[in-house]
Scaffold this motif. Sequence first.
Motif, PDB file in Angstrom:
ATOM      1  N   THR A  96       9.016  70.312  85.794  1.00  0.00           N
ATOM      2  CA  THR A  96       9.399  71.997  85.058  1.00  0.00           C
ATOM      3  C   THR A  96      10.089  71.663  83.757  1.00  0.00           C
ATOM      4  O   THR A  96      10.448  71.074  83.977  1.00  0.00           O
ATOM      5  CB  THR A  96      11.058  72.460  86.133  1.00  0.00           C
ATOM      6  OG1 THR A  96      10.320  72.413  87.980  1.00  0.00           O
ATOM      7  CG2 THR A  96      10.911  73.781  85.561  1.00  0.00           C
ATOM      8  N   PRO A  97      10.084  72.170  82.580  1.00  0.00           N
ATOM      9  CA  PRO A  97      10.604  72.110  81.399  1.00  0.00           C
ATOM     10  C   PRO A  97      11.651  71.850  81.407  1.00  0.00           C
ATOM     11  O   PRO A  97      13.016  73.252  82.152  1.00  0.00           O
ATOM     12  CB  PRO A  97      10.422  73.442  81.041  1.00  0.00           C
ATOM     13  CG  PRO A  97       8.822  73.944  81.523  1.00  0.00           C
ATOM     14  CD  PRO A  97       8.892  73.624  82.524  1.00  0.00           C
ATOM     15  N   ASN A  98      12.404  71.630  80.285  1.00  0.00           N
ATOM     16  CA  ASN A  98      14.033  71.087  80.024  1.00  0.00           C
ATOM     17  C   ASN A  98      14.492  71.352  79.624  1.00  0.00           C
ATOM     18  O   ASN A  98      13.907  70.910  78.189  1.00  0.00           O
ATOM     19  CB  ASN A  98      14.697  69.209  81.015  1.00  0.00           C
ATOM     20  CG  ASN A  98      15.839  69.221  80.799  1.00  0.00           C
ATOM     21  OD1 ASN A  98      16.971  69.566  80.060  1.00  0.00           O
ATOM     22  ND2 ASN A  98      16.512  67.917  81.323  1.00  0.00           N
ATOM     23  N   ILE A  99      15.544  72.022  79.463  1.00  0.00           N
ATOM     24  CA  ILE A  99      15.828  72.661  78.088  1.00  0.00           C
ATOM     25  C   ILE A  99      17.115  71.910  76.646  1.00  0.00           C
ATOM     26  O   ILE A  99      17.407  72.125  75.540  1.00  0.00           O
ATOM     27  CB  ILE A  99      16.680  74.385  77.961  1.00  0.00           C
ATOM     28  CG1 ILE A  99      17.051  75.116  77.082  1.00  0.00           C
ATOM     29  CG2 ILE A  99      17.903  73.836  79.140  1.00  0.00           C
ATOM     30  CD1 ILE A  99      17.725  76.306  77.230  1.00  0.00           C
ATOM     31  N   VAL A 100      17.475  71.090  77.413  1.00  0.00           N
ATOM     32  CA  VAL A 100      18.389  70.127  76.815  1.00  0.00           C
ATOM     33  C   VAL A 100      16.785  69.279  75.733  1.00  0.00           C
ATOM     34  O   VAL A 100      17.651  68.570  74.826  1.00  0.00           O
ATOM     35  CB  VAL A 100      18.760  69.364  77.870  1.00  0.00           C
ATOM     36  CG1 VAL A 100      19.994  67.913  77.198  1.00  0.00           C
ATOM     37  CG2 VAL A 100      20.035  69.843  78.556  1.00  0.00           C
ATOM     38  N   MET A 101      15.927  68.889  76.572  1.00  0.00           N
ATOM     39  CA  MET A 101      15.001  68.531  75.325  1.00  0.00           C
ATOM     40  C   MET A 101      14.333  69.308  74.271  1.00  0.00           C
ATOM     41  O   MET A 101      13.892  68.871  73.219  1.00  0.00           O
ATOM     42  CB  MET A 101      14.353  67.634  76.285  1.00  0.00           C
ATOM     43  CG  MET A 101      13.998  66.996  77.598  1.00  0.00           C
ATOM     44  SD  MET A 101      12.523  66.805  78.374  1.00  0.00           S
ATOM     45  CE  MET A 101      13.017  65.902  79.908  1.00  0.00           C
ATOM     46  N   TYR A 102      14.469  70.267  75.045  1.00  0.00           N
ATOM     47  CA  TYR A 102      14.350  71.170  73.175  1.00  0.00           C
ATOM     48  C   TYR A 102      15.656  71.546  72.508  1.00  0.00           C
ATOM     49  O   TYR A 102      15.388  71.182  71.282  1.00  0.00           O
ATOM     50  CB  TYR A 102      13.424  72.743  73.879  1.00  0.00           C
ATOM     51  CG  TYR A 102      12.582  72.859  74.767  1.00  0.00           C
ATOM     52  CD1 TYR A 102      11.163  72.630  73.950  1.00  0.00           C
ATOM     53  CD2 TYR A 102      12.379  72.197  76.154  1.00  0.00           C
ATOM     54  CE1 TYR A 102       9.507  72.512  74.520  1.00  0.00           C
ATOM     55  CE2 TYR A 102      11.192  72.662  76.875  1.00  0.00           C
ATOM     56  CZ  TYR A 102       9.556  72.406  75.809  1.00  0.00           C
ATOM     57  OH  TYR A 102       8.200  72.625  76.367  1.00  0.00           O
ATOM     58  N   MET A 103      16.636  71.339  73.006  1.00  0.00           N
ATOM     59  CA  MET A 103      18.096  71.412  72.747  1.00  0.00           C
ATOM     60  C   MET A 103      17.645  70.611  71.230  1.00  0.00           C
ATOM     61  O   MET A 103      18.046  69.920  70.175  1.00  0.00           O
ATOM     62  CB  MET A 103      19.116  71.595  73.483  1.00  0.00           C
ATOM     63  CG  MET A 103      19.801  73.417  73.541  1.00  0.00           C
ATOM     64  SD  MET A 103      19.294  74.401  72.023  1.00  0.00           S
ATOM     65  CE  MET A 103      20.964  73.526  70.990  1.00  0.00           C
ATOM     66  N   SER A 104      17.391  68.656  72.290  1.00  0.00           N
ATOM     67  CA  SER A 104      17.810  67.896  71.296  1.00  0.00           C
ATOM     68  C   SER A 104      16.203  67.755  70.256  1.00  0.00           C
ATOM     69  O   SER A 104      16.439  67.513  68.928  1.00  0.00           O
ATOM     70  CB  SER A 104      17.077  66.183  71.848  1.00  0.00           C
ATOM     71  OG  SER A 104      18.351  66.692  72.890  1.00  0.00           O
ATOM     72  N   LEU A 105      15.619  68.494  70.693  1.00  0.00           N
ATOM     73  CA  LEU A 105      14.250  68.405  68.802  1.00  0.00           C
ATOM     74  C   LEU A 105      14.606  69.122  68.477  1.00  0.00           C
ATOM     75  O   LEU A 105      14.862  69.457  66.991  1.00  0.00           O
ATOM     76  CB  LEU A 105      13.060  69.403  70.208  1.00  0.00           C
ATOM     77  CG  LEU A 105      11.814  68.124  70.378  1.00  0.00           C
ATOM     78  CD1 LEU A 105      10.980  68.784  71.181  1.00  0.00           C
ATOM     79  CD2 LEU A 105      10.991  67.096  69.597  1.00  0.00           C
ATOM     80  N   LEU A 106      15.658  70.486  68.538  1.00  0.00           N
ATOM     81  CA  LEU A 106      15.298  71.844  67.747  1.00  0.00           C
ATOM     82  C   LEU A 106      17.300  71.109  66.848  1.00  0.00           C
ATOM     83  O   LEU A 106      16.762  71.422  65.725  1.00  0.00           O
ATOM     84  CB  LEU A 106      16.422  72.753  68.348  1.00  0.00           C
ATOM     85  CG  LEU A 106      16.494  73.856  67.682  1.00  0.00           C
ATOM     86  CD1 LEU A 106      15.459  74.513  67.133  1.00  0.00           C
ATOM     87  CD2 LEU A 106      17.008  75.515  68.884  1.00  0.00           C
ATOM     88  N   SER A 107      17.686  70.165  67.324  1.00  0.00           N
ATOM     89  CA  SER A 107      19.433  69.754  66.733  1.00  0.00           C
ATOM     90  C   SER A 107      18.176  68.990  65.649  1.00  0.00           C
ATOM     91  O   SER A 107      18.918  68.928  64.682  1.00  0.00           O
ATOM     92  CB  SER A 107      20.008  68.900  67.452  1.00  0.00           C
ATOM     93  OG  SER A 107      20.833  68.979  66.515  1.00  0.00           O
ATOM     94  N   GLY A 108      17.401  68.132  65.886  1.00  0.00           N
ATOM     95  CA  GLY A 108      17.106  67.170  64.807  1.00  0.00           C
ATOM     96  C   GLY A 108      15.887  67.248  63.949  1.00  0.00           C
ATOM     97  O   GLY A 108      16.575  67.459  62.827  1.00  0.00           O
TER      98      GLY A 108
END
Length: 301
Positions: A88-100
Amino acid sequence: NAFGLNGMGSQAAELYREMPNNLRDHVSQICVLNACSHAGLLHEARTIFNEISLKTESIITTMVDCLSRLFMFDEAQKLIEDYEKTNTPNIVMYMSLLSGARNNRNSNLSEKIYKRMKTLFPNAKESLAAGVVLLSNIYSSLGKHEEAKTFRSNQIEELGVKVKVGLSWTEIKGHIVLLKAHDHSHPQSTESYAKIDRLKSKAIENGFIFDSSWMTRSLNENETIESVLCGHSELLVIALNLIQEPAPKFIQVVKNLRVCGHCHEFTKVIAKIEQCDIVVRDANRIHHFYPNGQCSCQDHF
């Protein structure tokens, strides 16, 4: 983990290498990868990550964060894609991408990530609100202040949440002082703003440039780029410390959000001008600003 928070990635990796294999569990692996991430040690992080046989969700998330901080977005996205084939997708991974992407001022990638987050995690209101702030800050950094303002207000209203106000704490003569941006509530506010003005002048004399790309809104009447950027809460509490008698040689600040790029650069200059140590604990890590004008994070934040 302590090494990692304090920007001592090499020491964290050395300690990890000294650990017996039976003690290298997912917790120590997350800690060492995070330490490498916060110190920009990409090769070390990749090596350790590849050695880990059982890559848990948290370990993959930490590696995504490491890659995103160093703008290795294709590799980070590939990790996420591979993970989502069976999980299942994990939102923290996407937040890390967005922050970078925010640090890289990559608006196209940021928009794609935020739209995907809204699709995958429609009920994660708090994380989506944080994503809105990151994306609107990218628009502002590119000078698109009206677009940033409209996007932010519309999305926050749609989500129905409140954006966290930036706050900084410090201890002055045994009392905890709490200030927000452009705060005038403290009895010594007039003196602390005057101190900031003096520091600002000295910084400009030494070639410091106040970067308008860190502005998150357009200027109001009677404002300057310098007055807005120097009104951030961490700078106010640092100045408040510096007007005390005798002037301290060691200052501690706690902030509930991440330090912005301008405040990070200016605090390095302040530490050098005042020849003092300044420690700022932000939402992500601990920054040690030294009298030589350097920070322990080596600008990896």
